[in-house]
Design an enzyme around this catalytic site. Structure first.
Site, PDB file in Angstrom:
ATOM      1  N   TYR A   1      26.411  31.781  28.752  1.00  7.10           N
ATOM      2  CA  TYR A   1      25.378  31.519  29.747  1.00  7.10           C
ATOM      3  C   TYR A   1      24.091  31.015  29.097  1.00  7.10           C
ATOM      4  O   TYR A   1      23.343  30.264  29.707  1.00  7.10           O
ATOM      5  CB  TYR A   1      25.031  32.805  30.524  1.00  7.10           C
ATOM      6  CG  TYR A   1      25.907  33.071  31.719  1.00  7.10           C
ATOM      7  CD1 TYR A   1      27.275  33.261  31.578  1.00  7.10           C
ATOM      8  CD2 TYR A   1      25.354  33.151  32.996  1.00  7.10           C
ATOM      9  CE1 TYR A   1      28.067  33.532  32.673  1.00  7.10           C
ATOM     10  CE2 TYR A   1      26.144  33.417  34.106  1.00  7.10           C
ATOM     11  CZ  TYR A   1      27.500  33.610  33.935  1.00  7.10           C
ATOM     12  OH  TYR A   1      28.279  33.871  35.034  1.00  7.10           O
TER      13      TYR A   1
ATOM     14  N   LYS B   1      38.828  38.074  24.277  1.00  3.10           N
ATOM     15  CA  LYS B   1      39.889  37.087  24.078  1.00  3.10           C
ATOM     16  C   LYS B   1      39.980  36.899  22.569  1.00  3.10           C
ATOM     17  O   LYS B   1      39.784  35.808  22.025  1.00  3.10           O
ATOM     18  CB  LYS B   1      39.526  35.786  24.823  1.00  3.10           C
ATOM     19  CG  LYS B   1      40.616  34.746  24.851  1.00  3.10           C
ATOM     20  CD  LYS B   1      41.761  35.065  25.805  1.00  3.10           C
ATOM     21  CE  LYS B   1      42.889  34.057  25.645  1.00  3.10           C
ATOM     22  NZ  LYS B   1      44.100  34.402  26.413  1.00  3.10           N
TER      23      LYS B   1
ATOM     24  N   ASP C   1      42.783  37.909  30.080  1.00  2.00           N
ATOM     25  CA  ASP C   1      43.786  37.441  31.050  1.00  2.00           C
ATOM     26  C   ASP C   1      44.660  38.597  31.517  1.00  2.00           C
ATOM     27  O   ASP C   1      44.962  38.759  32.704  1.00  2.00           O
ATOM     28  CB  ASP C   1      44.626  36.282  30.474  1.00  2.00           C
ATOM     29  CG  ASP C   1      45.102  36.529  29.055  1.00  2.00           C
ATOM     30  OD1 ASP C   1      44.652  37.511  28.428  1.00  2.00           O
ATOM     31  OD2 ASP C   1      45.927  35.738  28.560  1.00  2.00           O
TER      32      ASP C   1
ATOM     33  N   ASP D   1      31.408  38.460  34.695  1.00  4.41           N
ATOM     34  CA  ASP D   1      31.126  37.748  35.944  1.00  4.41           C
ATOM     35  C   ASP D   1      32.410  37.565  36.737  1.00  4.41           C
ATOM     36  O   ASP D   1      32.487  37.887  37.925  1.00  4.41           O
ATOM     37  CB  ASP D   1      30.500  36.378  35.618  1.00  4.41           C
ATOM     38  CG  ASP D   1      30.253  35.557  36.873  1.00  4.41           C
ATOM     39  OD1 ASP D   1      29.677  36.105  37.832  1.00  4.41           O
ATOM     40  OD2 ASP D   1      30.634  34.368  36.888  1.00  4.41           O
TER      41      ASP D   1
ATOM     42  N   ASP E   1      33.930  39.886  40.316  1.00  2.00           N
ATOM     43  CA  ASP E   1      34.297  39.321  41.630  1.00  2.00           C
ATOM     44  C   ASP E   1      35.720  39.733  41.990  1.00  2.00           C
ATOM     45  O   ASP E   1      36.012  40.070  43.137  1.00  2.00           O
ATOM     46  CB  ASP E   1      34.224  37.779  41.615  1.00  2.00           C
ATOM     47  CG  ASP E   1      32.858  37.260  42.059  1.00  2.00           C
ATOM     48  OD1 ASP E   1      31.833  37.913  41.761  1.00  2.00           O
ATOM     49  OD2 ASP E   1      32.805  36.184  42.699  1.00  2.00           O
TER      50      ASP E   1
END
Ligand code: IPM
Ligand code: MG
Length: 346
Positions: A140, A182, A215, A239, A243
């Protein structure tokens, strides 16, 4: 204990409607405890002054005891022009400007709402997790480049940035931290994993720690959400996963958040949902995420645990009594939802 100063940033879309709901709840539940001062922020600030957050707004927020934010953004300000101002720049600038590196997003399966979730009741039952999202680093905030033929966003994390967010996660845990990365691909993730492992061993050995690839975590969140306690994630992964986790509650219109981390400044409290331009101005937005963010402000911003619990329990009771806004498959308006919560606060 009266007159804590709260900067209100209603923002765009449904932001002003849900902010009004929070103020109504405050003013009738604990009149005088909080004083509100409203400032332009986001798209409406771009319209008024060409920038999503003016220096005056940032200064006013710094001087406040807490900041309550509605939502920012909308199609009017959507652009791919790298030089045009964007409402989201205000949000990122505010988080960074206030030093709020820790974003807390609690996700609870609310008994009255199990039917509203797209997931089967037996999957979501008992889910009570907290996403701890790093908020002021990573992709970001890294250097951005753009030419005719290419674009890049740099993802960078320092040891110190990972240490401090790891401490927030371990401290908040009731038993287990699932650290998301990851590490099979990304160098930042390998650093993340190493640092989290060390902070755990040195400072929080009593907490269980597991590392989960992002994942795989996305898959487990919908297959067995009940296994999670604290989910610790870097900015972008947090983020996305928050959601996804929101749907456990049935609607993103239910999820509150607190952004904290600077002991010398105010915290920022905002719903996870966005400005929902498609329903803005109709008076039908679900105000519960905003009202629950108010409760988080009471708790994390002012240490008023009893006040926070009262508001949260009123929301639960209103839902148990059948309250459903449109996002939850019902027809209650924003005002009716607010009134239903207030009915259980008196
Ligand atoms: C959130 C939002 C923001 C983010 C956007 C609006 C910049 O999605 O708070 O989750 O990505 O942090
Ligand atoms: Mg988001």
């Amino acid at each position: 204990m009266s007159g804590s100063r709260v900067a209100l940033l209603p923002g765009d879309g449904i932001g002003p409607e849900v902010i009004d709901a929070a103020v109504v709840v405050c003013d009738s539940f604990c009149p005088g405890d909080y004083q509100f001062e409203t400032h332009l922020f986001g798209g409406c600030s771009i319209d008024a002054s060409g920038t999503a957050m003016t220096d005056e707004t940032l200064e006013a927020c710094r001087a406040a005891d807490a900041v309550l934010l509605g939502a920012v953004g909308g199609p009017k300000w959507d652009t791919t022009d790298a030089d045009a101002p964007r409402p989201e720049q205000g949000l990122l600038g505010l988080r960074k400007g206030l030093g709020l590196f820790a974003n807390l997003r609690p996700v609870r399966a609310i008994a009255a709402l199990v039917d509203a979730s797209p997931l089967r009741p037996e999957r979501i039952e008992g889910t009570n997790l907290l996403v701890v999202r790093e908020l002021t680093g990573g992709i970001y905030f890294g250097e951005k480049k753009r030419t005719e033929l290419m674009a890049s966003d740099l993802c960078e994390y320092s040891v110190e940035e990972v240490e401090r967010i790891a401490r927030v996660a371990f401290s908040a845990s009731r038993g287990k931290v699932s650290s998301i990365d990851k590490a099979n691909v990304l160098e930042t993730s390998r650093l993340w994993r190493e640092v989290v492992t060390r902070v755990h061993a040195e400072e929080f050995p009593q907490v269980e720690l597991e590392h989960v690839l992002v994942d795989n975590a996305a898959m487990q969140l919908v297959s067995t959400p009940g296994q999670f306690d604290v989910i610790l994630a870097e900015n972008l992964f947090g983020d996305i996963l928050s959601d996804e986790a929101a749907m456990i509650t049935g609607s993103i219109g239910m999820l509150p958040s607190a952004s904290i981390g600077n002991p010398d400044g105010p915290g920022l409290f905002e719903p996870v949902h966005g400005s929902a331009p498609d329903i803005a101005g109709q008076g039908i937005a679900n105000p519960l995420a905003m009202i629950l963010s108010l409760a988080m402000m009471m708790r994390h911003g002012f240490g008023r645990e009893e006040q926070a619990l009262a508001v949260e329990s009123a929301v639960d009771q209103a839902l148990a009594g059948g309250l459903r806004t449109a996002d939850l498959g019902g027809s209650a308006t924003t005002d009716e939802a607010t009134a239903a919560v207030l009915a259980h606060l008196k």
